[in-house]
Each structure stands twice: as structure tokens, then as C-alpha cells.
Design a protein around this motif. Structure first.
Motif, PDB file in Angstrom:
ATOM      1  N   ARG A   1       4.349   4.823   1.538  1.00  0.00           N
ATOM      2  CA  ARG A   1       3.830   3.690   2.319  1.00  0.00           C
ATOM      3  C   ARG A   1       4.174   3.933   3.785  1.00  0.00           C
ATOM      4  NH1 ARG A   1       5.587  -1.846   3.523  1.00  0.00           N
ATOM      5  NH2 ARG A   1       3.796  -3.258   3.369  1.00  0.00           N
TER       6      ARG A   1
ATOM      7  N   GLU B   1       3.750   3.351   8.059  1.00  0.00           N
ATOM      8  CA  GLU B   1       3.427   2.429   9.147  1.00  0.00           C
ATOM      9  C   GLU B   1       2.344   3.021  10.046  1.00  0.00           C
ATOM     10  OE1 GLU B   1       7.085   1.939  11.294  1.00  0.00           O
ATOM     11  OE2 GLU B   1       6.847   3.791  12.424  1.00  0.00           O
ATOM     12  N   ARG B   2       1.706   2.142  10.844  1.00  0.00           N
ATOM     13  CA  ARG B   2       0.752   2.557  11.867  1.00  0.00           C
ATOM     14  C   ARG B   2       1.309   2.126  13.217  1.00  0.00           C
ATOM     15  NH1 ARG B   2      -4.840   2.755  10.767  1.00  0.00           N
ATOM     16  NH2 ARG B   2      -5.091   2.572  13.025  1.00  0.00           N
TER      17      ARG B   2
ATOM     18  N   LEU C   1      -0.599   0.016  15.815  1.00  0.00           N
ATOM     19  CA  LEU C   1      -1.058  -1.335  15.529  1.00  0.00           C
ATOM     20  C   LEU C   1      -0.001  -2.412  15.738  1.00  0.00           C
ATOM     21  CD1 LEU C   1      -3.217  -0.735  12.323  1.00  0.00           C
ATOM     22  CD2 LEU C   1      -3.985  -0.952  14.690  1.00  0.00           C
TER      23      LEU C   1
ATOM     24  N   PRO D   1      -0.365  -6.630   9.866  1.00  0.00           N
ATOM     25  CA  PRO D   1      -0.903  -5.711   8.852  1.00  0.00           C
ATOM     26  C   PRO D   1      -1.117  -4.323   9.465  1.00  0.00           C
ATOM     27  CG  PRO D   1      -2.130  -7.787   8.892  1.00  0.00           C
ATOM     28  CD  PRO D   1      -1.280  -7.758  10.124  1.00  0.00           C
ATOM     29  N   HIS D   2      -0.344  -3.360   9.026  1.00  0.00           N
ATOM     30  CA  HIS D   2      -0.485  -2.016   9.601  1.00  0.00           C
ATOM     31  C   HIS D   2      -0.060  -0.917   8.636  1.00  0.00           C
ATOM     32  CE1 HIS D   2       3.850  -1.224  10.403  1.00  0.00           C
ATOM     33  NE2 HIS D   2       3.929  -2.537  10.570  1.00  0.00           N
TER      34      HIS D   2
ATOM     35  N   GLU E   1      -0.307   1.685   5.510  1.00  0.00           N
ATOM     36  CA  GLU E   1      -1.264   2.438   4.711  1.00  0.00           C
ATOM     37  C   GLU E   1      -0.537   3.142   3.566  1.00  0.00           C
ATOM     38  OE1 GLU E   1      -4.419   3.656   8.226  1.00  0.00           O
ATOM     39  OE2 GLU E   1      -2.743   4.996   7.817  1.00  0.00           O
TER      40      GLU E   1
ATOM     41  N   LYS F   1      -5.497   9.623   1.895  1.00  0.00           N
ATOM     42  CA  LYS F   1      -5.115   8.236   2.137  1.00  0.00           C
ATOM     43  C   LYS F   1      -5.873   7.360   1.154  1.00  0.00           C
ATOM     44  CE  LYS F   1      -6.706   5.890   5.663  1.00  0.00           C
ATOM     45  NZ  LYS F   1      -6.938   5.402   7.054  1.00  0.00           N
TER      46      LYS F   1
ATOM     47  N   LEU G   1      -5.263  -2.722   5.078  1.00  0.00           N
ATOM     48  CA  LEU G   1      -3.964  -2.637   5.713  1.00  0.00           C
ATOM     49  C   LEU G   1      -3.030  -3.703   5.127  1.00  0.00           C
ATOM     50  CD1 LEU G   1      -4.995  -2.121   9.444  1.00  0.00           C
ATOM     51  CD2 LEU G   1      -4.005  -0.409   7.904  1.00  0.00           C
ATOM     52  N   ASP G   2      -1.828  -3.280   4.766  1.00  0.00           N
ATOM     53  CA  ASP G   2      -0.838  -4.146   4.140  1.00  0.00           C
ATOM     54  C   ASP G   2       0.157  -4.629   5.195  1.00  0.00           C
ATOM     55  OD1 ASP G   2       0.514  -5.467   2.129  1.00  0.00           O
ATOM     56  OD2 ASP G   2       1.546  -3.672   1.391  1.00  0.00           O
ATOM     57  N   LYS G   3       0.870  -5.709   4.900  1.00  0.00           N
ATOM     58  CA  LYS G   3       1.909  -6.185   5.815  1.00  0.00           C
ATOM     59  C   LYS G   3       3.215  -6.393   5.052  1.00  0.00           C
ATOM     60  CE  LYS G   3       1.057 -11.177   5.532  1.00  0.00           C
ATOM     61  NZ  LYS G   3       0.826 -12.415   6.301  1.00  0.00           N
TER      62      LYS G   3
ATOM     63  N   SER H   1      -3.525  -8.655   2.510  1.00  0.00           N
ATOM     64  CA  SER H   1      -4.533  -8.385   3.535  1.00  0.00           C
ATOM     65  C   SER H   1      -5.066  -9.693   4.094  1.00  0.00           C
ATOM     66  CB  SER H   1      -5.687  -7.563   2.952  1.00  0.00           C
ATOM     67  OG  SER H   1      -6.752  -7.460   3.883  1.00  0.00           O
TER      68      SER H   1
END
Length: 232
Positions: free
Chosen positions: A133, A135-136, A139, A150-151, A153, A167, A172-174, A194
Motif C-alpha cells: 500500500r 502513498e502518493r 496528493l 485519499p492518496h 494506491e 498497480k 484512491l484510499d485514505k 473512496s
């Protein structure tokens, strides 16, 4: 850190947090893997590792380790800002092979170099495959909104070949740290919060490589923090 028992040996992974005057935190650039005889708890060895830091183990928050079918033990370091806060070091997966009691120095799965971000959370699927899991960093703004934006993946990894397979096509999950994956044979259940697609437990079929929406959580669902499987 982590504690892994293998016959009469305990492997203990850990690091240190240097004190900082401004109230923030960081982590030593070195992590350690100590070996203790069990049950005497006598120290029988200690290794230093500087290629990454903050070994993250299984706890009530998030899974970051596993043992595969061969008995090889894998664990992931988490030096991103939300855990180790040494972002200049990579998120990486390490290995202690079943027949050895030392870190496998020939193995370092540098996850950050392949996905361009740090990761938190590693789940084994079997047959050398795992989900991470990630992070982005483009974002979220800082640690203050890391948990609420939410960022996140999800990536499918080949642990043996040290490759990113793909991927996963999920919204996008939070939630900074959560244990939202359960593996049950060829079926994988993934909880995703989401704000655009709703809150679902997604189904991932390992045989068909198909993702589909499963159980929907209605009403106000701020976070799906974890999934647990009850057994007899």
C-alpha cells in the motif's frame, strides 16, 4: 519493529528515535536485528542495517511482514514521513532465509525506486506475490492531512524477482495506517475508503486477475480501519 520466533531463536527488529527539541520526530538511520536464544532470552547476535530504517512489524495497526511457503521471513521498512520520517531512505523489503540466521545481504527489494513513493503495509498472497500500500506524495500536503486525504494506491509485487507486476485498478484510499486486506485462498478482500466511488470491500480473484466491488458500507463511513477473519 518485529519479533519473529523460529524454533529456539527470536529475531527482533527495531530502531531508535532521537529526541528533537521542536516536538517533531525522526528515526535513526540504522535499524537492528537482534537474535535471542529462546526461552533463555540470551543475546546470541546483532546485525546493523543502514540501507533503510524503521522495520515495521505485525501489530494491531498494519501488517508489514510474512513468512512464505519455504519458511523465508520477509519484513518491510517504513521510513516515510508517517512512520520513520527519514524520507531520504527507501521503503524496502528485507529477507532472512529459512536455513540462515542472518539478513540475506544479497536481497534488497527497493520498493520506492520502482513506485516513486513510500509505502506502509505489506500483505502476502502466496506463490511469491504480495500487495503493498503506497502513498502518493503529490496528493497530500504534509503529515497533517496524510490520514484524511485519499492518496493511497495498491501495487501487486513479485517478491522473489523484486518487481512490480502492476498497480491494482482501485480508487484512491485514505487512512495512513490500516490493516484492510484479508487473503483467503485465491480470494483477496481489500477495504477501500473512496470519497468518489464509495466505501467497498473489493474482491480480487488471484486466478482470474479480476477486481470487483463486493460489500458496500452505507451511511457515514469515515474509515475502514481493519478487516479480521474469525476462525474456530
Amino acid at each position: 519493529g518485529f519479533v519473529k520466533k523460529r524454533k529456539d531463536t527470536l529475531f527482533v527488529g527495531y530502531t531508535f528515535h532521537p529526541p528533537m527539541r521542536n516536538g517533531s520526530f525522526t528515526t535513526s538511520d540504522t535499524m537492528y536485528v537482534s537474535r535471542l536464544a529462546y526461552p533463555s532470552m540470551k543475546s546470541i547476535g546483532l546485525e546493523n542495517e543502514v540501507r533503510s530504517t524503521y522495520p515495521a512489524g505485525v501489530n494491531n495497526v498494519q501488517t508489514n511482514e510474512f513468512t512464505d511457503e519455504k519458511g523465508d521471513f520477509y519484513f518491510m521498512s517504513c521510513p516515510g514521513i508517517a512512520m520513520g520520517n527519514r524520507p531520504e531512505l527507501p521503503t524496502a523489503i528485507f529477507r532472512i532465509k529459512a536455513e540462515n540466521k542472518l539478513l540475506d545481504k544479497s536481497y534488497l527489494f527497493n520498493v520506492s525506486s520502482l513506485i516513486g513513493n513510500h509505502a506502509y503495509g505489506l500483505w502476502y498472497l502466496g506463490n511469491g506475490k504480495a500487495i503493498v500500500r503506497s502513498e502518493r506524495k503529490d496528493l497530500f500536503k504534509s503529515l497533517a492531512d496524510h490520514y484524511s486525504t485519499p492518496h493511497f494506491e495498491y501495487y501487486l509485487l513479485d517478491i522473489v524477482k523484486q518487481q512490480v507486476i502492476k498497480k491494482l485498478n482501485l480508487p484512491l484510499d485514505k487512512g495512513t495506517r490500516k490493516d484492510g486486506i484479508i487473503v483467503n485462498g485465491d480470494k483477496v478482500y481489500i477495504a477501500v475508503n473512496s470519497e468518489t466511488d464509495g466505501n467497498y470491500i473489493w474482491n480480487y480473484n488471484l486466478k482470474t486477475d479480476k477486481l470487483s466491488k463486493g460489500l458496500k458500507l452505507g451511511g457515514v463511513t469515515a474509515f475502514i480501519v481493519r478487516l479480521d477473519k474469525l476462525v474456530d
